[in-house]
Motif scaffolding. Sequence first.
Motif, PDB file in Angstrom:
ATOM      1  N   PRO A   1      30.591 -45.299  11.386  1.00 40.69           N
ATOM      2  CA  PRO A   1      31.142 -46.514  10.769  1.00 40.69           C
ATOM      3  C   PRO A   1      31.532 -47.574  11.799  1.00 40.69           C
ATOM      4  O   PRO A   1      31.329 -48.770  11.577  1.00 40.69           O
ATOM      5  CB  PRO A   1      32.363 -45.992  10.003  1.00 40.69           C
ATOM      6  N   TYR A   2      32.086 -47.139  12.931  1.00 39.62           N
ATOM      7  CA  TYR A   2      32.453 -48.115  13.949  1.00 39.62           C
ATOM      8  C   TYR A   2      31.207 -48.724  14.586  1.00 39.62           C
ATOM      9  O   TYR A   2      31.126 -49.944  14.789  1.00 39.62           O
ATOM     10  CB  TYR A   2      33.324 -47.467  15.025  1.00 39.62           C
ATOM     11  N   LEU A   3      30.219 -47.893  14.904  1.00 40.69           N
ATOM     12  CA  LEU A   3      28.978 -48.408  15.481  1.00 40.69           C
ATOM     13  C   LEU A   3      28.329 -49.416  14.533  1.00 40.69           C
ATOM     14  O   LEU A   3      27.892 -50.495  14.954  1.00 40.69           O
ATOM     15  CB  LEU A   3      28.010 -47.263  15.761  1.00 40.69           C
ATOM     16  N   ASN A   4      28.284 -49.083  13.258  1.00 40.47           N
ATOM     17  CA  ASN A   4      27.664 -49.983  12.291  1.00 40.47           C
ATOM     18  C   ASN A   4      28.408 -51.308  12.186  1.00 40.47           C
ATOM     19  O   ASN A   4      27.788 -52.374  12.037  1.00 40.47           O
ATOM     20  CB  ASN A   4      27.590 -49.309  10.917  1.00 40.47           C
TER      21      ASN A   4
ATOM     22  N   ASP B   1      38.980 -48.914  26.385  1.00 40.53           N
ATOM     23  CA  ASP B   1      39.020 -49.636  25.120  1.00 40.53           C
ATOM     24  C   ASP B   1      37.738 -49.363  24.357  1.00 40.53           C
ATOM     25  O   ASP B   1      36.764 -48.847  24.909  1.00 40.53           O
ATOM     26  CB  ASP B   1      39.190 -51.138  25.352  1.00 40.53           C
ATOM     27  N   TYR B   2      37.720 -49.713  23.069  1.00 41.87           N
ATOM     28  CA  TYR B   2      36.594 -49.395  22.208  1.00 41.87           C
ATOM     29  C   TYR B   2      35.521 -50.478  22.157  1.00 41.87           C
ATOM     30  O   TYR B   2      34.473 -50.260  21.545  1.00 41.87           O
ATOM     31  CB  TYR B   2      37.085 -49.150  20.773  1.00 41.87           C
ATOM     32  N   VAL B   3      35.776 -51.616  22.754  1.00 43.90           N
ATOM     33  CA  VAL B   3      34.826 -52.727  22.655  1.00 43.90           C
ATOM     34  C   VAL B   3      33.829 -52.732  23.813  1.00 43.90           C
ATOM     35  O   VAL B   3      32.620 -52.907  23.623  1.00 43.90           O
ATOM     36  CB  VAL B   3      35.575 -54.072  22.586  1.00 43.90           C
ATOM     37  N   SER B   4      34.317 -52.509  25.019  1.00 39.97           N
ATOM     38  CA  SER B   4      33.482 -52.641  26.221  1.00 39.97           C
ATOM     39  C   SER B   4      32.290 -51.687  26.280  1.00 39.97           C
ATOM     40  O   SER B   4      31.222 -52.090  26.749  1.00 39.97           O
ATOM     41  CB  SER B   4      34.343 -52.457  27.474  1.00 39.97           C
ATOM     42  N   PRO B   5      32.409 -50.426  25.825  1.00 44.69           N
ATOM     43  CA  PRO B   5      31.251 -49.522  25.968  1.00 44.69           C
ATOM     44  C   PRO B   5      30.005 -49.993  25.225  1.00 44.69           C
ATOM     45  O   PRO B   5      28.891 -49.803  25.717  1.00 44.69           O
ATOM     46  CB  PRO B   5      31.775 -48.201  25.404  1.00 44.69           C
ATOM     47  N   ASN B   6      30.162 -50.598  24.068  1.00 42.66           N
ATOM     48  CA  ASN B   6      28.988 -51.090  23.342  1.00 42.66           C
ATOM     49  C   ASN B   6      28.434 -52.355  23.978  1.00 42.66           C
ATOM     50  O   ASN B   6      27.216 -52.556  24.006  1.00 42.66           O
ATOM     51  CB  ASN B   6      29.328 -51.340  21.870  1.00 42.66           C
TER      52      ASN B   6
ATOM     53  N   ARG C   1      28.337 -58.060  15.868  1.00 47.54           N
ATOM     54  CA  ARG C   1      27.920 -58.619  17.155  1.00 47.54           C
ATOM     55  C   ARG C   1      26.408 -58.662  17.348  1.00 47.54           C
ATOM     56  O   ARG C   1      25.933 -59.137  18.372  1.00 47.54           O
ATOM     57  CB  ARG C   1      28.574 -57.836  18.289  1.00 47.54           C
ATOM     58  N   GLY C   2      25.686 -58.113  16.401  1.00 52.10           N
ATOM     59  CA  GLY C   2      24.234 -58.192  16.483  1.00 52.10           C
ATOM     60  C   GLY C   2      23.617 -57.261  17.497  1.00 52.10           C
ATOM     61  O   GLY C   2      22.471 -57.467  17.916  1.00 52.10           O
TER      62      GLY C   2
END
Length: 273
Positions: free
Chosen positions: A94-97, A72-77, A103-104
């Motif tokens: 854009p996704y990282l930003n 999934d795209y949420v857990s790695p960050n 989420r800060g």
Amino acid sequence: MQASLTRWLRPALAGATLLGSALLAGCGSDDAETRSIKVGTMSGPESEVMEVAVNLAKERYDLDVEIIEFTDYVSPNAALADGSLDANAFQHAPYLNSMIEDRGYDLAVAGYTFVYPIGAYSEKHDSIEALPEGALIALPNDPTNGGRAMILMHNSGLITLDDPENLEATPVNVVDNPHGFEFREIEAAQLPRVLPDVDLAFINNTFAQPAGLQLEDALLREGPESPYVNLIAVRAGDQEREEIQQLVSAYQSDEVAEKALELFDGGAVPGWE
């Protein structure tokens, strides 16, 4: 008295001996400590591409890199932010930003990897023109990849957005929908599974290729001018860390580019050239 003293000294001396051994062992482990980092990737071909960089990092820099796979795209960050990872390689700026803003997270860019174009696929129709009125269209439910799909539809004349420069556009930003399309937002990894049940699905090449979908077969697709180049992200302040820069150098190599070409059949464009 002597016997009592001996009984008292014996465990104390033994403890001191064990402590000394531990300290010596600790010194030895520091001297022989292997440099290692952990990097997160999407499970599948992106991990296979990263494996080439891992081998090069070991060969060129004697750096051990452990790959941690995600679906999934949420857990790695989240894992990067809490220190479980040293880096991840799966997302565009854009996704990282958006994750940093929402989420800060205190994350930064260490280097670039590939552009993985998003495409619109269908098992029911052979062309965009064949889409029926009221067609059901599946979109990625994360803000930026959903926005990519909306902008691609706007640029193709299928819909009109209130602001085509809005990288996080969603169906609520549609001001003209002449064909009455119905939109369904779905987790990106699940989109290949719902493809038989919808008229059109916008699927990232990350998930399209493992599902047997070829970018050349997409009814709509981004071109090489796409701004959505993927990157290697780290915690802010680690951009110049030696191990990170060695990983970036190993990744931005001809060997990695050749592996991506093989696995993605032209659906991965080097973003560092």
